[in-house]
Each structure stands twice: as C-alpha cells, then as structure tokens.
Design a protein around this motif. Structure first.
Motif, PDB file in Angstrom:
ATOM      1  N   GLN A 164      51.377  30.480  39.797  1.00 54.38           N
ATOM      2  CA  GLN A 164      50.442  29.481  39.281  1.00 54.38           C
ATOM      3  C   GLN A 164      49.539  28.939  40.380  1.00 54.38           C
ATOM      4  O   GLN A 164      48.323  28.813  40.198  1.00 54.38           O
ATOM      5  CB  GLN A 164      51.218  28.345  38.611  1.00 54.38           C
ATOM      6  CG  GLN A 164      51.831  28.732  37.278  1.00 54.38           C
ATOM      7  CD  GLN A 164      52.580  27.592  36.631  1.00 54.38           C
ATOM      8  OE1 GLN A 164      52.918  26.597  37.268  1.00 54.38           O
ATOM      9  NE2 GLN A 164      52.883  27.723  35.347  1.00 54.38           N
TER      10      GLN A 164
ATOM     11  N   THR B 218      45.196  29.328  41.185  1.00 52.98           N
ATOM     12  CA  THR B 218      44.206  28.268  41.408  1.00 52.98           C
ATOM     13  C   THR B 218      43.339  28.582  42.614  1.00 52.98           C
ATOM     14  O   THR B 218      42.121  28.446  42.557  1.00 52.98           O
ATOM     15  CB  THR B 218      44.887  26.891  41.587  1.00 52.98           C
ATOM     16  OG1 THR B 218      45.646  26.857  42.792  1.00 52.98           O
ATOM     17  CG2 THR B 218      45.787  26.568  40.403  1.00 52.98           C
TER      18      THR B 218
ATOM     19  N   THR C 121      39.005  18.415  33.691  1.00 55.69           N
ATOM     20  CA  THR C 121      40.234  19.169  33.899  1.00 55.69           C
ATOM     21  C   THR C 121      41.194  18.873  32.758  1.00 55.69           C
ATOM     22  O   THR C 121      41.303  17.739  32.296  1.00 55.69           O
ATOM     23  CB  THR C 121      40.913  18.799  35.236  1.00 55.69           C
ATOM     24  OG1 THR C 121      41.193  17.401  35.262  1.00 55.69           O
ATOM     25  CG2 THR C 121      40.028  19.153  36.422  1.00 55.69           C
TER      26      THR C 121
ATOM     27  N   PHE D  53      38.019  23.005  34.185  1.00 56.92           N
ATOM     28  CA  PHE D  53      39.173  23.711  34.746  1.00 56.92           C
ATOM     29  C   PHE D  53      40.320  23.573  33.769  1.00 56.92           C
ATOM     30  O   PHE D  53      40.683  22.464  33.364  1.00 56.92           O
ATOM     31  CB  PHE D  53      39.572  23.102  36.090  1.00 56.92           C
ATOM     32  CG  PHE D  53      38.601  23.351  37.202  1.00 56.92           C
ATOM     33  CD1 PHE D  53      38.549  24.583  37.837  1.00 56.92           C
ATOM     34  CD2 PHE D  53      37.744  22.349  37.629  1.00 56.92           C
ATOM     35  CE1 PHE D  53      37.661  24.819  38.874  1.00 56.92           C
ATOM     36  CE2 PHE D  53      36.857  22.563  38.660  1.00 56.92           C
ATOM     37  CZ  PHE D  53      36.802  23.810  39.286  1.00 56.92           C
TER      38      PHE D  53
ATOM     39  N   GLY E 230      43.987  25.947  31.889  1.00 56.85           N
ATOM     40  CA  GLY E 230      44.864  27.099  31.984  1.00 56.85           C
ATOM     41  C   GLY E 230      44.769  28.049  30.802  1.00 56.85           C
ATOM     42  O   GLY E 230      45.531  29.020  30.748  1.00 56.85           O
TER      43      GLY E 230
ATOM     44  N   SER F 106      42.759  29.102  35.294  1.00 60.95           N
ATOM     45  CA  SER F 106      43.910  29.527  36.101  1.00 60.95           C
ATOM     46  C   SER F 106      45.001  29.998  35.156  1.00 60.95           C
ATOM     47  O   SER F 106      44.790  30.124  33.946  1.00 60.95           O
ATOM     48  CB  SER F 106      44.400  28.352  36.957  1.00 60.95           C
ATOM     49  OG  SER F 106      44.751  27.259  36.115  1.00 60.95           O
TER      50      SER F 106
ATOM     51  N   ALA G  12      49.303  25.731  35.090  1.00 61.93           N
ATOM     52  CA  ALA G  12      49.116  25.515  36.528  1.00 61.93           C
ATOM     53  C   ALA G  12      48.706  24.068  36.784  1.00 61.93           C
ATOM     54  O   ALA G  12      47.776  23.547  36.177  1.00 61.93           O
ATOM     55  CB  ALA G  12      48.051  26.468  37.066  1.00 61.93           C
ATOM     56  N   TRP G  13      49.425  23.441  37.675  1.00 62.02           N
ATOM     57  CA  TRP G  13      49.207  22.028  37.999  1.00 62.02           C
ATOM     58  C   TRP G  13      49.619  21.828  39.447  1.00 62.02           C
ATOM     59  O   TRP G  13      50.571  22.453  39.901  1.00 62.02           O
ATOM     60  CB  TRP G  13      50.057  21.141  37.076  1.00 62.02           C
ATOM     61  CG  TRP G  13      50.046  19.691  37.476  1.00 62.02           C
ATOM     62  CD1 TRP G  13      50.891  19.072  38.369  1.00 62.02           C
ATOM     63  CD2 TRP G  13      49.147  18.688  37.016  1.00 62.02           C
ATOM     64  NE1 TRP G  13      50.568  17.743  38.484  1.00 62.02           N
ATOM     65  CE2 TRP G  13      49.495  17.483  37.664  1.00 62.02           C
ATOM     66  CE3 TRP G  13      48.073  18.685  36.130  1.00 62.02           C
ATOM     67  CZ2 TRP G  13      48.807  16.295  37.459  1.00 62.02           C
ATOM     68  CZ3 TRP G  13      47.403  17.506  35.923  1.00 62.02           C
ATOM     69  CH2 TRP G  13      47.766  16.325  36.570  1.00 62.02           C
TER      70      TRP G  13
ATOM     71  N   PHE H 246      45.388  20.154  39.776  1.00 61.27           N
ATOM     72  CA  PHE H 246      44.058  20.737  39.905  1.00 61.27           C
ATOM     73  C   PHE H 246      43.439  20.486  41.285  1.00 61.27           C
ATOM     74  O   PHE H 246      42.271  20.795  41.498  1.00 61.27           O
ATOM     75  CB  PHE H 246      43.118  20.165  38.827  1.00 61.27           C
ATOM     76  CG  PHE H 246      43.449  20.629  37.441  1.00 61.27           C
ATOM     77  CD1 PHE H 246      43.057  21.886  36.999  1.00 61.27           C
ATOM     78  CD2 PHE H 246      44.158  19.820  36.568  1.00 61.27           C
ATOM     79  CE1 PHE H 246      43.358  22.327  35.723  1.00 61.27           C
ATOM     80  CE2 PHE H 246      44.465  20.247  35.289  1.00 61.27           C
ATOM     81  CZ  PHE H 246      44.069  21.503  34.857  1.00 61.27           C
TER      82      PHE H 246
ATOM     83  N   GLN I  78      41.514  23.457  43.119  1.00 63.07           N
ATOM     84  CA  GLN I  78      40.189  23.735  42.570  1.00 63.07           C
ATOM     85  C   GLN I  78      39.189  22.645  42.929  1.00 63.07           C
ATOM     86  O   GLN I  78      38.042  22.927  43.296  1.00 63.07           O
ATOM     87  CB  GLN I  78      40.265  23.870  41.040  1.00 63.07           C
ATOM     88  CG  GLN I  78      41.187  24.980  40.539  1.00 63.07           C
ATOM     89  CD  GLN I  78      42.556  24.480  40.151  1.00 63.07           C
ATOM     90  OE1 GLN I  78      43.236  23.841  40.962  1.00 63.07           O
ATOM     91  NE2 GLN I  78      42.978  24.774  38.932  1.00 63.07           N
TER      92      GLN I  78
END
Length: 333
Positions: free
Chosen positions: A12, A16, A90, A116, A118, A134, A138-139, A141, A144
């Motif tokens: 993940q 990013t 996001t 942004f 996932g 991504s 995914a965490w 942000f 990015q």
C-alpha cells in the motif's frame, strides 16, 4: 506484530510513492497553466491530514494555500474560488458525501479538481478532473501530499531539495516498516497500562497538530469511544492545562520542526502535575535513508505508524473493535 499484514503494509505504501511521476506531471501542468490559490479539502481525518501541507506553504511560499472543511466550504462559500483555483480532495473509500458535494461546488465555479483515493471507480474518482489512485485502503495520504506540495513549491523556487526528497521517499515503505517494528513493544505496554483509562489528554504542535487532532477525534473518540481533550502545544497554557490532575493520561506527540521547544515546554509542565505522561517522539526512530533536513516533514507519517500499533493493542486489551460504530455511517444525519 499484532494484526499487522506486512506485505499489505509495504504494498500500500509503495503504491502511494509510485504515484510520483503522475503527481509531478500534474504539478508541472498546474504551474505552467497558472494558479492563484490552492484549496486542500477534507472531512474529519482527511481534513486534519491537510494541515501540515497548508503549514508548509505558509512557511515557505507566497502561494495562498488553504486547508478547508468540505461541508463548511459548501455552506459558507469562498470568495476567492475561481477558474484559476485548484482544489485537492482525499478519500480512502472515495465515497465521502461531504467531499462529493464540495467537488461539485468547486466544479460549478470552474475550479480544477484533483482527487487522491484508493478506488478508480469510486464516486470521488469519477467526479474530479484528475484522479490519482493508490491501492485500496492505502493510508495515510501524506506521501502523495508531500510529493504534490513539494513539487509545486519547487517549481516556484520555494522548496530546496525536492528531487532528493522525492528520491528518498521511494524507500519509505521499508523505513516505516522498521518504525512499526520498533514501536510494537512500546504500543503493547501503553495499551496494557491504559486498558481501563477512559480519558486522554493529547498535545502536539507544528506539523503534528493535524495528527494530534486526527488521533484524538478519529481514533480514540470514533473508534474506541474514549473521551479526549486535544490542544496545540502553543495553546496549552491558555486554558487547557487546568484539566490536568495527577492521574490524567497525557499523550505528547513530539516532532523535529521549529515548534519542538513549545512541545518540550508542555511536556516539562505536564510531568510536574501528572504521573501518567507518555511521549511519542519521532527522534526515537532512525529513519534510515532519510536526510536530516527532511525528517521533520515525515513526522506525521512516523507517528501515524507508531500510533497505528497503539490502536491495534488498545483494540485487543479493551475488546473494542476499531471497526465498531454506533452512529457514523450507521444512522442518517
């Protein structure tokens, strides 16, 4: 490590930082086309996660950059939004309703929108002008956002060393894996000592203030139903200190930027009153491969990783799932 999927964690995070070419292409295009201002729009945790990047711009750039709450943007308005504005959103799931309404509000004013998320087929991804996707879930942000803000400011001559920073971020998955491993015993011990603690006082400053807010509200309150107070270290001596007692659990989030001295001052005072002060300090982690001048920028990522381990152990000792909700996305409101 408890509840830790190492391959997923690495994959993940890698997804990013792998967005770098697309992020740089976007930042260059926006710079070449010209922008008068930049809005970083979120809700809850994604709003708090924008604060370090608003702060970075305030400290180094003349570009107006504003972190705003999605719902307030729609209801309150913003006079400077227009065709030379850019709004960045996001959303992990890509379904956040407040953000979706804010995207439509911005687009109606001619604002260029970036998202942004996932999920490429999510409502957010479909609604924005440019979606940067991504891996699912995914965490955070921060990679990015750091790439985007770093590139934009570098193109304006307001950020030195961007290429070096971006190159070093390629190793971020491995760096944060080592952070997680190092934090595991500390996290387990904290959870065991605080399994019956129902109130925590959280303090942070600088580019960790957003994370302090996030961990207080989105984790301890939302995910564990615990009562908290959160205060910026610069504001601690203007009221909130009166809540301290000798058994108050105080969590101090300490980074490495110029506000460190403010948080040091809070720590010293808190330890005079409370017997239960826990300091989570990014200096405790080597961050191999990250240059000293960039360490402070990674503080939110480091503590997100550390406190992620704390969260999993609190879930274990309290028997309270981090996924359990009574009201959020359960009831209509």
């Amino acid at each position: 490590m408890l509840g830790f999927d190492e391959p997923e964690f690495l994959s993940q995070l890698a997804s990013t930082v792998a967005l770098r070419p697309r992020i740089e292409e976007l930042a260059d295009r926006l710079t070449d086309e010209g922008l008068d201002n930049l809005f970083l729009v979120g809700a809850g945790g994604t709003y708090a996660q924008m604060w370090p990047y608003e702060r970075l711009a305030r400290r180094t750039s003349t570009l107006p950059v504003h972190a705003v709450i999605a719902a307030e943007l729609v209801t309150g308005g913003e006079a400077t939004l227009g065709e030379r504005s850019v709004a960045v959103f996001t959303s992990v799931s890509g379904t956040t309703e407040d953000s979706l309404r804010a995207i439509e509000y911005c687009k109606a004013k001619g604002v260029r929108t970036v998202g942004f998320t996932g999920y490429a087929d999510s409502p957010v991804a479909r609604s924005v002008d440019v979606a940067l996707v991504s891996e699912p879930k995914a965490w955070p942000f921060d990679p990015q956002m750091l790439l985007l803000m770093g590139r934009l400011l570098a193109r304006r001559g307001e950020f030195e060393g961007y290429e070096k920073l971006a190159d070093e971020l390629a190793g971020l998955p491995g760096v944060l894996l080592e952070v997680a491993k190092q934090a595991e015993p500390t996290a387990a011990a904290f959870a065991e000592a605080h399994k019956d603690t129902d109130y925590h006082f959280l303090v942070g400053g600088g580019n960790l203030w957003g994370f302090t807010y996030l961990y207080s509200m989105c984790i301890l309150e939302e995910m564990q139903w615990l009562r908290t107070t959160r205060v910026h270290s610069a504001e601690f001596f203007h009221g909130s200190l009166e809540l301290l007692e000798e058994d108050t659990s105080v969590l101090v989030f300490q980074g490495e930027d110029e506000t460190r001295a403010l948080t040091d001052r809070v720590e010293a005072f808190a330890k005079r009153i409370s017997r239960d002060v826990t300091v989570f300090d990014t200096r405790d982690h080597a961050l191999t491969g990250i240059s000293p001048e960039f360490r402070s920028l990674l503080a939110p990522l480091v503590l997100d990783t550390v406190m992620g381990r704390v969260s999993k152990h609190l879930e274990r000792v309290r028997g309270h799932s981090l996924d359990l909700r009574r009201y959020y996305r359960v009831m209509d409101y």
